[in-house]
Design an enzyme around this catalytic site. Structure first.
Site, PDB file in Angstrom:
ATOM      1  N   TYR A 162      29.947  39.096  41.369  1.00 61.36           N
ATOM      2  CA  TYR A 162      30.989  38.975  40.339  1.00 61.36           C
ATOM      3  C   TYR A 162      30.368  39.041  38.931  1.00 61.36           C
ATOM      4  O   TYR A 162      30.877  39.736  38.049  1.00 61.36           O
ATOM      5  CB  TYR A 162      31.706  37.644  40.570  1.00 61.36           C
ATOM      6  N   SER A 163      29.264  38.332  38.726  1.00 61.35           N
ATOM      7  CA  SER A 163      28.610  38.321  37.402  1.00 61.35           C
ATOM      8  C   SER A 163      28.118  39.711  37.029  1.00 61.35           C
ATOM      9  O   SER A 163      28.268  40.146  35.881  1.00 61.35           O
ATOM     10  CB  SER A 163      27.427  37.351  37.395  1.00 61.35           C
ATOM     11  N   LYS A 166      31.162  41.804  36.147  1.00 65.24           N
ATOM     12  CA  LYS A 166      31.811  41.417  34.898  1.00 65.24           C
ATOM     13  C   LYS A 166      30.964  41.773  33.679  1.00 65.24           C
ATOM     14  O   LYS A 166      31.506  42.071  32.610  1.00 65.24           O
ATOM     15  CB  LYS A 166      32.146  39.926  34.913  1.00 65.24           C
TER      16      LYS A 166
HETATM   17  P1  NAI Z   1      44.420  36.262  40.685  1.00 64.85           P
HETATM   18  O1  NAI Z   1      43.726  36.270  41.998  1.00 64.85           O
HETATM   19  O2  NAI Z   1      45.545  35.284  40.476  1.00 64.85           O
HETATM   20  O3  NAI Z   1      44.973  37.722  40.333  1.00 64.85           O
HETATM   21  C1  NAI Z   1      44.262  38.886  40.637  1.00 64.85           C
HETATM   22  C2  NAI Z   1      45.266  39.919  41.123  1.00 64.85           C
HETATM   23  O4  NAI Z   1      44.564  41.149  41.352  1.00 64.85           O
HETATM   24  C3  NAI Z   1      45.940  39.542  42.438  1.00 64.85           C
HETATM   25  O5  NAI Z   1      47.353  39.538  42.277  1.00 64.85           O
HETATM   26  C4  NAI Z   1      45.470  40.619  43.418  1.00 64.85           C
HETATM   27  O6  NAI Z   1      46.439  40.981  44.392  1.00 64.85           O
HETATM   28  C5  NAI Z   1      45.128  41.770  42.487  1.00 64.85           C
HETATM   29  N1  NAI Z   1      44.184  42.703  43.077  1.00 64.85           N
HETATM   30  C6  NAI Z   1      43.051  42.409  43.754  1.00 64.85           C
HETATM   31  N2  NAI Z   1      42.436  43.545  44.162  1.00 64.85           N
HETATM   32  C7  NAI Z   1      43.198  44.572  43.735  1.00 64.85           C
HETATM   33  C8  NAI Z   1      43.078  45.985  43.834  1.00 64.85           C
HETATM   34  N3  NAI Z   1      42.052  46.543  44.488  1.00 64.85           N
HETATM   35  N4  NAI Z   1      44.029  46.759  43.243  1.00 64.85           N
HETATM   36  C9  NAI Z   1      45.079  46.195  42.590  1.00 64.85           C
HETATM   37  N5  NAI Z   1      45.244  44.846  42.496  1.00 64.85           N
HETATM   38  C10 NAI Z   1      44.314  44.051  43.049  1.00 64.85           C
HETATM   39  O7  NAI Z   1      43.271  36.035  39.586  1.00 64.85           O
HETATM   40  P2  NAI Z   1      43.327  35.687  38.015  1.00 64.85           P
HETATM   41  O8  NAI Z   1      42.648  34.402  37.824  1.00 64.85           O
HETATM   42  O9  NAI Z   1      44.675  35.893  37.454  1.00 64.85           O
HETATM   43  O10 NAI Z   1      42.315  36.805  37.448  1.00 64.85           O
HETATM   44  C11 NAI Z   1      42.684  37.893  36.627  1.00 64.85           C
HETATM   45  C12 NAI Z   1      41.427  38.487  36.024  1.00 64.85           C
HETATM   46  O11 NAI Z   1      40.794  37.532  35.150  1.00 64.85           O
HETATM   47  C13 NAI Z   1      40.364  38.885  37.042  1.00 64.85           C
HETATM   48  O12 NAI Z   1      39.731  40.081  36.618  1.00 64.85           O
HETATM   49  C14 NAI Z   1      39.386  37.733  36.993  1.00 64.85           C
HETATM   50  O13 NAI Z   1      38.102  38.114  37.408  1.00 64.85           O
HETATM   51  C15 NAI Z   1      39.437  37.387  35.505  1.00 64.85           C
HETATM   52  N6  NAI Z   1      38.972  36.029  35.242  1.00 64.85           N
HETATM   53  C16 NAI Z   1      39.746  34.950  35.565  1.00 64.85           C
HETATM   54  C17 NAI Z   1      39.307  33.676  35.247  1.00 64.85           C
HETATM   55  C18 NAI Z   1      40.157  32.492  35.442  1.00 64.85           C
HETATM   56  O14 NAI Z   1      39.790  31.416  34.923  1.00 64.85           O
HETATM   57  N7  NAI Z   1      41.260  32.586  36.156  1.00 64.85           N
HETATM   58  C19 NAI Z   1      37.964  33.441  34.679  1.00 64.85           C
HETATM   59  C20 NAI Z   1      37.260  34.642  34.359  1.00 64.85           C
HETATM   60  C21 NAI Z   1      37.747  35.884  34.646  1.00 64.85           C
END
Ligand code: NAI
Length: 301
Positions: A162-163, A166
Site C-alpha cells: 500500500y505504501s 500510494k
Molecule cells: P473504502 O473501502 O470505504 O472505499 C473504497 C472503494 O473502492 C470501495 O467502495 C470499493 O468497492 C472500491 N474499489 C475497490 N477496488 C476497486 C476497483 N478495482 N475498481 C473500482 N472500485 C474499486 O475506503 P476509503 O477509506 O473510503 O478509501 C478511499 C481512498 O482513500 C482509498 O484510495 C484509500 O487508500 C484512501 N485513504 C483512506 C484513508 C482513510 O483514513 N480512510 C487513509 C489514507 C488513504
C-alpha cells in the site's frame, strides 16, 4: 462551483468516494459514480454499490450515472471514462479514489497481495488518468485529484504494498502536473484521514491499538470532500503538483523531497571518508523510523 462540469469518481460506492460524489453533485457537477462493489481486500463485486449512490444523488435532484467497471484493468478503465463521454458528452474531473488493503508484514507479503494492491491503487490511477488524458489535452482543461496516504508519505507497519502504491501515486500526480501543464490540466494529491470500512479493518488487539482506532472513529468521511471539490473547481486553476492532507477540521500542505544537506570533498570520496566525514555531517538530519501516527501525534481537531 462545479456547474456544467462532469466528474468521474472511482470507488464512489462507499466511504470517502461516496461523499466526493455527493458533494460534487451538490455543487452542480454531473457525476460518474464508479465502484466495483468489492470487499476491503478486493474480493468479489456488487453492482448495487455504485447504483445506491446514484439513487441518493438523484433523490437530491442531482445528475449521476453508475459505472461498475474495475479501475485495475486498462480496457475496463477506458470504459469508465467512455461512460462519462457517452452519458454526459464530456469529462472535466477525475478523482482516483478506489482502493483496497491487503496488510501483511513485509516478510509475509505474497506476490499476489503485492500485485493486487499495486493494481488497484497505482496501476488503476494510471489507467483511469491516462484514459481521460487525450480528452483533457484536446479540450485544454481538466483536473485530477488522486488519493495518497500518510502510510506512503510518512510510513506505517505492515503496508509495504500500500505504501509503495500510494507514494507511486504521488510521483504519478507530479508527472501528470508537469506533462500536462501546457494544456492547463492540473493534478493534486490528498492524503485523507477518515473512518471508513478500510480503517475499520485495522487490527485492534492491544490497548494502544484500541485507543488509536477509537479516536479514528470520530473522523467523518464527509470532511475530506470540501478540499476535493475546491481542487476540482476553477477556483484552484493555479494549483497543481501539490500534496494535501485532511484530518477532520485540519488541512495540511505536505512537504516534498528536496536536498536537506550536502557534503563535498574536492578529491572525491572513499568508503572510509564517507564513514569519517559524510555520515557524521549528515547524521543530524537523518529521519527517524517514523510512522504516520508518530508525526500526526495529537488528537484530531
Ligand atoms: P473504502 O473501502 O470505504 O472505499 C473504497 C472503494 O473502492 C470501495 O467502495 C470499493 O468497492 C472500491 N474499489 C475497490 N477496488 C476497486 C476497483 N478495482 N475498481 C473500482 N472500485 C474499486 O475506503 P476509503 O477509506 O473510503 O478509501 C478511499 C481512498 O482513500 C482509498 O484510495 C484509500 O487508500 C484512501 N485513504 C483512506 C484513508 C482513510 O483514513 N480512510 C487513509 C489514507 C488513504
Amino acid at each position: 462551483m462545479l456547474e456544467g462540469k462532469v466528474a468521474l469518481v472511482t470507488g464512489a460506492g462507499g466511504g470517502i468516494g461516496r461523499d466526493f460524489a455527493l458533494a460534487m453533485a451538490a455543487k452542480g457537477a454531473k457525476v460518474v459514480v464508479n465502484d466495483l462493489g468489492t470487499s476491503v481486500k478486493g474480493e468479489g463485486s456488487d453492482a448495487s454499490a455504485a447504483q445506491k449512490v446514484v439513487d441518493e444523488i438523484k433523490k437530491l435532484k442531482g445528475n449521476a450515472v453508475a459505472s461498475t467497471d474495475s479501475v485495475a484493468d486498462w480496457t475496463a478503465a477506458n470504459r469508465i471514462v467512455q461512460c462519462a463521454l457517452d452519458t454526459f458528452g464530456r469529462i472535466d474531473i477525475v478523482v482516483n479514489n478506489a482502493g483496497i488493503l491487503r496488510d501483511r508484514f513485509f516478510f509475509n507479503l505474497s506476490p499476489e497481495d503485492w500485485r493486487a494492491v499495486i493494481d488497484v491503487h497505482l496501476n488503476g490511477s494510471f489507467y483511469v488518468a491516462r484514459a481521460a488524458a487525450p480528452h483533457f489535452k484536446s479540450q485544454e482543461s481538466g483536473c485530477y485529484v488522486h488519493m495518497t496516504s500518510t502510510s506512503g508519505l510518512v510510513g506505517n507497519l505492515g503496508q509495504a504494498n500500500y505504501s509503495a502504491a500510494k507514494l507511486g501515486i504521488v510521483g504519478l500526480s507530479k508527472s501528470i502536473a508537469l506533462d500536462m501543464a501546457k494544456y492547463h490540466v492540473r493534478s493534486n494529491c490528498i492524503a485523507p484521514f477518515a473512518w471508513s470500512r478500510m480503517i475499520g479493518s485495522i487490527p485492534t488487539e492491544t490497548e494502544d491499538q484500541k485507543e488509536r482506532v477509537a479516536k479514528l472513529k470520530s473522523l467523518e468521511t464527509a470532511k475530506i470532500a470540501p478540499l476535493a471539490v475546491f481542487l476540482s473547481s476553477d477556483f484552484s486553476k493555479d494549483i497543481s503538483g501539490q500534496i494535501f492532507a485532511v484530518r477532520a477540521n485540519e488541512i495540511f500542505l505536505m512537504s516534498q523531497n528536496r536536498p536537506l544537506r550536502s557534503v563535498h570533498r574536492a578529491e572525491g570520496w572513499t568508503p572510509e571518508t564517507v564513514a569519517s566525514h559524510a555520515i557524521p555531517a549528515l547524521r543530524a538530519h537523518f529521519y527517524p523510523l517514523d510512522r504516520s501516527q508518530d508525526i500526526f501525534s495529537w488528537d484530531p481537531l
